[in-house]
Design a protein around this motif. Structure first.
Motif, PDB file in Angstrom:
ATOM      1  N   VAL A  80     -16.656   0.135  -2.135  1.00 38.48           N
ATOM      2  CA  VAL A  80     -15.474  -0.661  -1.797  1.00 38.48           C
ATOM      3  C   VAL A  80     -15.817  -1.592  -0.648  1.00 38.48           C
ATOM      4  CG1 VAL A  80     -13.144  -0.522  -0.797  1.00 38.48           C
ATOM      5  CG2 VAL A  80     -13.795   1.015  -2.651  1.00 38.48           C
ATOM      6  N   GLU A 116      -7.734  -6.520   2.997  1.00 36.49           N
ATOM      7  CA  GLU A 116      -7.847  -6.468   1.544  1.00 36.49           C
ATOM      8  C   GLU A 116      -9.038  -5.606   1.151  1.00 36.49           C
ATOM      9  OE1 GLU A 116      -5.918 -10.748   0.270  1.00 36.49           O
ATOM     10  OE2 GLU A 116      -8.091 -10.506   0.135  1.00 36.49           O
ATOM     11  N   TYR A 117      -8.856  -4.907   0.040  1.00 42.47           N
ATOM     12  CA  TYR A 117      -9.897  -4.037  -0.501  1.00 42.47           C
ATOM     13  C   TYR A 117     -10.263  -4.526  -1.894  1.00 42.47           C
ATOM     14  CZ  TYR A 117      -8.557  -0.931   3.273  1.00 42.47           C
ATOM     15  OH  TYR A 117      -8.293  -0.404   4.503  1.00 42.47           O
ATOM     16  N   SER A 118     -11.553  -4.494  -2.180  1.00 46.89           N
ATOM     17  CA  SER A 118     -12.040  -4.863  -3.507  1.00 46.89           C
ATOM     18  C   SER A 118     -13.273  -4.021  -3.804  1.00 46.89           C
ATOM     19  CB  SER A 118     -12.379  -6.347  -3.577  1.00 46.89           C
ATOM     20  OG  SER A 118     -13.390  -6.659  -2.635  1.00 46.89           O
ATOM     21  N   LEU A 162      -8.563  -0.693  -8.121  1.00 48.30           N
ATOM     22  CA  LEU A 162      -9.300  -1.845  -7.606  1.00 48.30           C
ATOM     23  C   LEU A 162     -10.143  -2.524  -8.679  1.00 48.30           C
ATOM     24  CD1 LEU A 162     -10.340  -0.444  -4.130  1.00 48.30           C
ATOM     25  CD2 LEU A 162      -8.710  -2.302  -4.588  1.00 48.30           C
ATOM     26  N   GLU A 163     -10.334  -1.858  -9.792  1.00 47.18           N
ATOM     27  CA  GLU A 163     -11.099  -2.455 -10.890  1.00 47.18           C
ATOM     28  C   GLU A 163     -10.381  -3.699 -11.413  1.00 47.18           C
ATOM     29  OE1 GLU A 163     -13.430  -0.777 -14.796  1.00 47.18           O
ATOM     30  OE2 GLU A 163     -11.471   0.085 -14.324  1.00 47.18           O
ATOM     31  N   ARG A 184      -8.111  -5.694  -9.642  1.00 46.51           N
ATOM     32  CA  ARG A 184      -7.939  -6.800  -8.689  1.00 46.51           C
ATOM     33  C   ARG A 184      -8.128  -6.334  -7.250  1.00 46.51           C
ATOM     34  NH1 ARG A 184      -2.795  -5.328 -10.384  1.00 46.51           N
ATOM     35  NH2 ARG A 184      -1.323  -4.813  -8.759  1.00 46.51           N
ATOM     36  N   THR A 185      -8.251  -7.300  -6.364  1.00 42.58           N
ATOM     37  CA  THR A 185      -8.273  -7.052  -4.928  1.00 42.58           C
ATOM     38  C   THR A 185      -6.862  -6.677  -4.498  1.00 42.58           C
ATOM     39  OG1 THR A 185     -10.088  -8.601  -4.601  1.00 42.58           O
ATOM     40  CG2 THR A 185      -8.674  -8.170  -2.690  1.00 42.58           C
ATOM     41  N   CYS A 186      -6.743  -5.700  -3.602  1.00 44.44           N
ATOM     42  CA  CYS A 186      -5.423  -5.235  -3.172  1.00 44.44           C
ATOM     43  C   CYS A 186      -5.367  -5.053  -1.660  1.00 44.44           C
ATOM     44  CB  CYS A 186      -5.094  -3.873  -3.789  1.00 44.44           C
ATOM     45  SG  CYS A 186      -4.902  -3.844  -5.553  1.00 44.44           S
ATOM     46  N   ARG A 217     -17.857  -1.578  -9.110  1.00 45.08           N
ATOM     47  CA  ARG A 217     -17.426  -1.911 -10.471  1.00 45.08           C
ATOM     48  C   ARG A 217     -18.146  -1.038 -11.499  1.00 45.08           C
ATOM     49  NH1 ARG A 217     -16.598  -6.646  -7.932  1.00 45.08           N
ATOM     50  NH2 ARG A 217     -18.669  -7.525  -8.133  1.00 45.08           N
TER      51      ARG A 217
END
Length: 145
Positions: free
Chosen positions: A85, A98-100, A50-51, A53-55, A106
């Motif tokens: 998250v 979506e997860y970010s 996830l670092e 991009r958003t997935c 970060r």
């Protein structure tokens, strides 16, 4: 009363020293749960994935080879509960989630990436130890299939 200057003052105690003596080593320390979530096999890999991009869930599962749907869902819930998250569900059919990473996530991802990088760089030396210990990282060889 004497004036204490920066030169006279004792240097600040390193955080690692305070933690060594402090709560993190205590069985009941709440930090341990976060430590367990972040440094689990799937936690580290999810943070690193996830670092970048958003997935979506399915994309994240493809990126993290070998993780089951159940384990990924559990890991993401734990990381979300720790504020690392962010989960956004869109009102569509089929469901789109979506997860970010949050700002905190970060920061965490950068730290676990450092650990993962060290492991990758050190793997040849670690493999030598495995060989010395019987091929598996244990003191006895692995059981035969």
């Amino acid at each position: 009363m004497p004036i204490v200057t920066e030169i006279d003052a004792a240097p600040p105690e390193p955080l690692s020293e305070r933690l060594r003596r402090g709560e993190l080593m205590s069985r009941n320390c709440p930090s341990r749960a976060v430590l367990r979530h972040m440094t689990s096999q799937w936690g580290i890999l999810a943070l690193m994935a996830l670092e970048a991009r958003t997935c979506r869930f399915s994309e994240l599962r493809r990126l993290i080879g070998g993780v089951s749907e159940r384990m990924l869902a559990q890991t993401l819930r734990q990381l979300e509960g720790d504020g690392l998250v962010d989960r956004v569900e869109f009102p569509t059919v089929p469901r789109h989630v979506e997860y970010s990473l949050t700002d905190l996530g970060r920061e965490a991802a950068a730290r676990v990436r450092s650990l993962a990088d060290w492991i990758e760089v050190s793997l040849p030396r670690i493999a030598q130890v495995w060989e010395t210990l019987g091929g598996s990282g244990r003191l006895s060889p692995p059981p035969s299939p």
